[in-house]
Design an enzyme around this catalytic site. Sequence first.
Site, PDB file in Angstrom:
ATOM      1  CD  GLU A 290      -2.544   5.340  -0.995  1.00  0.00           C
ATOM      2  OE1 GLU A 290      -2.549   6.498  -1.459  1.00  0.00           O
ATOM      3  OE2 GLU A 290      -3.555   4.628  -0.941  1.00  0.00           O
TER       4      GLU A 290
ATOM      5  CD  GLU B 192      -2.996  -0.783   0.066  1.00  0.00           C
ATOM      6  OE1 GLU B 192      -3.191   0.390  -0.296  1.00  0.00           O
ATOM      7  OE2 GLU B 192      -3.550  -1.761  -0.468  1.00  0.00           O
TER       8      GLU B 192
ATOM      9  CD  GLU C 103     -10.197  16.975  -1.461  1.00  0.00           C
ATOM     10  OE1 GLU C 103     -10.016  18.051  -0.881  1.00  0.00           O
ATOM     11  OE2 GLU C 103     -11.316  16.465  -1.618  1.00  0.00           O
TER      12      GLU C 103
END
Lengths: 259, 259
Positions: free
Chosen positions: B89, B85, B139
Amino acid sequence: MSKEQEMDSRGNEGKKYRTPDGIPADIVMFTLTRQERKASTKSLPRFDLKVMLIRRRSWPFAGAWALPGGFSQEDESLFETARRELKEETGVDGSHLEYLGVYSKPGRDPRGWIISHAFFALVEEWVLEKRQSADDAQEVGLFTVKEALEELDLAFDHREILADAYLRIQQQMLHTTIAKQFLPPHFTLGELYQVIQTVVPDFAELNFIRKITSTRSRQGILEEVRDENGKPMLSNQYSQRPAQLYRFTDFTPQLSIYT
Amino acid sequence: MSKEQEMDSRGNEGKKYRTPDGIPADIVMFTLTRQERKASTKSLPRFDLKVMLIRRRSWPFAGAWALPGGFSQEDESLFETARRELKEETGVDGSHLEYLGVYSKPGRDPRGWIISHAFFALVEEWVLEKRQSADDAQEVGLFTVKEALEELDLAFDHREILADAYLRIQQQMLHTTIAKQFLPPHFTLGELYQVIQTVVPDFAELNFIRKITSTRSRQGILEEVRDENGKPMLSNQYSQRPAQLYRFTDFTPQLSIYT
DNA sequence: GGAATAGTGTCTGTTAGACAGTATTGG
DNA sequence: CCAATACTGTCTAACAGACACTATTCC
């Protein structure tokens, strides 16, 4: 795939993705056993750091020693699972219980996708001894940590868990005041020193008593016990010459490598 | 019910007991942003400890800020989940990643029985800034930890996770040499001091430079950087007077409250 | 010269570390 | 008296903490 996307596509109810087969909590129960030494006068007992294990009776790892534990239920947190198991195993509540970590390596449990959470507990000696003799449903063993790590074939990845727990308890012994979990409410500095040395064999302080009692920077960890008249309370349980009794305060100093 | 009994009655294949609906890893990504100060001469930048959050777009907690994360798969450990992850990211591998703990309070996730594992990562500033501008699908926000804790409504129990992570990073900053994750390979003692103070505002050492450089007990944490001729390497990036450059060694001292 | 950071001098009181010596008391 | 533990004395070098002082360089 991001969390949001996964959660979106997964939706609320549908079981689109595979989920684990079980989430147990395994508990490393440490205790400190005291055994009197034969000496010509009173002397401090020798201590051993021991861990409680249970012999498995069924597949997998039938016959091997394993950490006690049990599966978590939906209506409890993992800490509650661990506390419940600890209570069930020892019959006693209120022991020190602390989270250790998660063990999730694929294949660690042949029964499926089982993610285990390890805790360690510090339990009084008599609790485990009572347990050991009372329970005839399960074979329970108390081993020194060294024995368990070096001579026993532990089930699953429990050797790794035990090794991690051992490192952690050593660290906690030096960084915090968990030593009090292994001591009566009032204790002598000799006892405290023995406890620390038992858990952390490398620990050696020639001037231990002086450093604890007479350095400003460590004041507040311990305080002398006095009776209602303000007289220092002594104990000669372990020595001919009576020794001052101490207790821990609530203070734990903050450590730093830089200052 | 003991673990063995549970396992016996549960058997190998049958799904007799309810199992969790998902096991995510959530990651607290910390970074240290530097902002130049307007001063009449060169000066040290001001630092801020920031955390990356993602705004949720769907139920539950739609619109709230949350920690990035994702569900664990059967063929990976939770640490691997977290690393995957983190890579997804940030687009970057190799950042410092450390396990924080498990969050399993019943009801923490309205979607069901979801046990989350928190990690924290220390990421370089430019990584998160690039991420922030590049990604139009989500966002992304960078907030100071204070902001995030005091002013934002975080999804799930992510405020609690962030608070725990903040405590942990402060502890690690003082107990270990993770400060190096926030510093270039060679740095001045002024920079190091700023980094420590940014993460641990209470940290104050009047004689910081002297204590680091001239006390025997701390020797080995840092070493001076020298060029191939053995000449000390200096930097005047942040000061008029050039300052000695240092680097961390592999040594981390062991701390103890008793010695 | 001023501003900003990087150090050093100096002083006092505290602590670390080593080791010898004294204290207490049951057996 | 002996054994075992509990301290205390003593000495040196190192360290902590405070604060004043000098050093370097760019503007």
